[in-house]
Design an enzyme around this catalytic site. Structure first.
Site, PDB file in Angstrom:
ATOM      1  N   GLU A  30     -10.284 110.757  86.150  1.00  0.00           N
ATOM      2  CA  GLU A  30     -10.326 111.767  87.481  1.00  0.00           C
ATOM      3  C   GLU A  30     -10.321 112.979  86.938  1.00  0.00           C
ATOM      4  O   GLU A  30     -10.077 113.471  85.652  1.00  0.00           O
ATOM      5  CB  GLU A  30      -9.226 111.421  88.351  1.00  0.00           C
ATOM      6  CG  GLU A  30      -7.861 111.451  87.337  1.00  0.00           C
ATOM      7  CD  GLU A  30      -7.320 112.653  86.546  1.00  0.00           C
ATOM      8  OE1 GLU A  30      -7.498 113.610  86.877  1.00  0.00           O
ATOM      9  OE2 GLU A  30      -6.944 111.934  85.287  1.00  0.00           O
ATOM     10  N   GLY A  59      -6.915 113.916  81.099  1.00  0.00           N
ATOM     11  CA  GLY A  59      -7.507 113.231  82.109  1.00  0.00           C
ATOM     12  C   GLY A  59      -8.933 113.143  81.773  1.00  0.00           C
ATOM     13  O   GLY A  59      -9.472 112.892  80.616  1.00  0.00           O
ATOM     14  N   GLU A  60      -9.811 113.196  83.014  1.00  0.00           N
ATOM     15  CA  GLU A  60     -11.232 112.759  82.758  1.00  0.00           C
ATOM     16  C   GLU A  60     -11.537 111.837  82.203  1.00  0.00           C
ATOM     17  O   GLU A  60     -12.796 111.486  81.550  1.00  0.00           O
ATOM     18  CB  GLU A  60     -11.779 114.193  82.346  1.00  0.00           C
ATOM     19  CG  GLU A  60     -11.808 114.673  80.922  1.00  0.00           C
ATOM     20  CD  GLU A  60     -12.336 115.846  80.705  1.00  0.00           C
ATOM     21  OE1 GLU A  60     -12.963 115.828  79.449  1.00  0.00           O
ATOM     22  OE2 GLU A  60     -12.158 116.948  81.329  1.00  0.00           O
ATOM     23  N   ALA A  61     -10.681 110.629  82.063  1.00  0.00           N
ATOM     24  CA  ALA A  61     -10.996 109.214  81.351  1.00  0.00           C
ATOM     25  C   ALA A  61     -11.104 109.352  79.855  1.00  0.00           C
ATOM     26  O   ALA A  61     -11.353 108.512  79.214  1.00  0.00           O
ATOM     27  CB  ALA A  61     -12.389 108.880  81.756  1.00  0.00           C
ATOM     28  N   VAL A  77     -15.017 114.299  77.648  1.00  0.00           N
ATOM     29  CA  VAL A  77     -15.569 112.924  77.855  1.00  0.00           C
ATOM     30  C   VAL A  77     -16.765 112.860  77.627  1.00  0.00           C
ATOM     31  O   VAL A  77     -17.248 111.611  77.077  1.00  0.00           O
ATOM     32  CB  VAL A  77     -15.041 112.646  79.713  1.00  0.00           C
ATOM     33  CG1 VAL A  77     -15.975 113.152  80.552  1.00  0.00           C
ATOM     34  CG2 VAL A  77     -15.246 111.219  79.420  1.00  0.00           C
TER      35      VAL A  77
END
Lengths: 343, 343
Positions: free
Chosen positions: A165, A307-309, A107
């Protein structure tokens, strides 16, 4: 502009959901008027055209702005990892938060590439939420604290907000929440997450089934389901989605976990996610099913499942493209280009 | 590195296609070694991971570079517009070239957004190619001239090249070329283009059917089909695809027209498009069919159908994301993140 929600208890949150503001009709109308004047066949920019209208309406700005996109990543730990549902140890959540802070994660690279400001919030990682196969993951007070963290993290000067997240075990949480919200079988919503298969995946599916069976009868609504199965990071995402609506900030939802958190709002108050786009569809199979239930067409479909945006930040590129085309293109009149003939 | 193709005639072009260089195995292997060391579950970046390997291999660089992406838009006019196949008059081709030069078109905004250098080449717009319902669109000499324009336009210092086109009538040309290459019915390949429907669409479909029926028996191969149905802009795109292969420049193909031009190469020499990605799938229905035949999965699916390299330039964002993640992420060892456990 309506006041931000101030929350003392769960009913305040339910009331805030009942008073959600709609889009700005004037800004949206201005976008709708300009779009067909631009030098292209009508509709030929496809979803970019819709996105310009959507951005203008939910920002309350015309032309829509994309100068200040931000990303929020909430991290939480999960007691349900005791059931052996993840391919990685729980300690990885904090290790990855350190990696975000050091700039070494995916990210971070994506934020650099697309000019997105990243904030990461670790939510008491040393104290995981309870194992939902045993008791509700959070008390109302714990859940509300996490929701308030999410609300507080949303800044006014934000043209679009990417929500993501990090939390070892949280696809198990998202699967249980989705099952509680939409029904079906545990296997419909349970997938490999960060990479389990075979017997471990069967154990994860069983964990989801057992947890939902345990609490199903006592759950009041979507928010209560969020409290029972969600980690703190899911509750914070839900809080951020609500706050963003009040602060005129359109949302890009990331993958399965972020979308499940948001779905708890939609289940409680239909229309609660009208200011949200599904940035992408994850390779985690429950995500496509969830987007179908929410009637959200993803912007990207690249087989990502990190994940992790990450998917949300990548989709900022699509919004930047939409906003720049809408604002920067010449009109037929300005460019002296002939319009469509009658055929 | 192999010499650039120098072309005196069509057989030289066929020979150049026979000697196409492959990817750089060393750069690709270096990417393949690094990728699983990065702080993410294996495969969790989906197609971004494949793209890093693909970029490294076809650039012959590790890590892959995305500092200098370029876009080439070729413009041409079509005698077949006499059959009433387009919603816009032929004069719009030159008007849109002026709009590109003035910076007012969609592709200009997209190039600005993603830092892509744009070059536009108008190919003797005042002399449209012949109406292919009457005679071949181009003589071998005319076609070769256009191919050479495409070859000459490819610069060495290019990390990825976006190929697109502008030409009123050219979805009719692309439909006929696709029908000649792959068979089926004219209706399979003919669509609304810039926006026709009803009787005008039926007329367009009939035009494609008549044109292909007229020439089918005398066409030698994919390149000859390109000459019979293609505009100069399609021939130039084909030339640019070949030159880029020799110059180690990976390609992003834009929509239906650009892909049909490239397909003429693949039909002549299977594997000729291995250094090309389908940037997006257009709303023009023939494009999805064409990508299926070429076994290319598009990077984006946003309902766009504008041409002018717009989808290709938007997909530069995806390649930038891939390259930056591959080069910039920390490894598990560097970040002190625990790897996957055995489950």
């Amino acid at each position: 502009m309506p006041q931000d929600p101030t929350l003392q208890n769960f009913d305040d949150l339910r009331q805030a959901l009942g008073r959600l503001p709609g889009p700005d009709a004037e800004a949206e109308a201005a976008a709708r008027t300009r779009e067909p004047q631009l030098t292209k066949p009508p509709g030929s920019l496809g979803r970019l055209e819709e996105l310009s209208l959507w951005l203008a309406g939910w920002q309350g700005n015309h032309p829509p702005r994309m100068g200040t996109p931000r990303a929020l990543v909430f991290a939480g730990n999960h007691g349900v990892t005791a059931q052996g549902v993840s391919a990685y140890p729980s300690g990885v959540t904090a290790q990855m938060v350190a990696n975000f802070d050091a700039g070494g994660a995916a990210v971070n690279q994506l934020c650099r590439t697309f000019g997105v400001e990243l904030s990461v919030e670790a939510l008491t990682l040393e104290r995981p939420v309870a194992d939902f196969t045993v008791e509700p993951a959070m008390s109302e007070e714990e859940c509300l604290d996490a929701v308030v963290s999410g609300i507080a993290a949303v800044r006014e000067n934000t043209d679009v907000l990417c929500l993501g997240e990090m939390g070892i075990g949280n696809t198990t949480s998202a699967a249980a929440l989705s099952l509680a919200l939409y029904g079906g079988n545990a296997a419909d919503w349970t997938g490999p997450g960060a990479g389990i298969a075979g017997p471990a995946l069967a154990r994860k599916t069983e964990t989801v089934a057992v947890g939902v069976a345990r609490h199903r009868e006592t759950i009041d609504d979507g928010l209560d389901a969020l409290r029972h199965f969600g980690g703190r990071e899911l509750a914070a995402i839900a809080g951020a989605v609500v706050a963003a609506r009040y602060r005129r900030v359109p949302i890009l939802l990331d993958g399965f976990v972020a979308t499940a958190a948001a779905a708890a709002l939609e289940a409680t108050r239909p229309g609660a996610l009208d200011h949200c786009q599904a940035a992408h569809v994850s390779a985690e199979p429950g995500h496509r099913r969830l987007l179908d239930r929410l009637d959200k067409a993803p912007l990207l479909d690249l087989g990502m499942r990190l994940g992790e945006a990450s998917g949300a930040v990548l989709a900022v590129a699509v919004l930047r493209a939409a906003a720049q085309c809408h604002a920067g293109m010449a009109t037929f009149e300005e460019a002296g280009v002939s319009g469509k003939s009658d055929c």
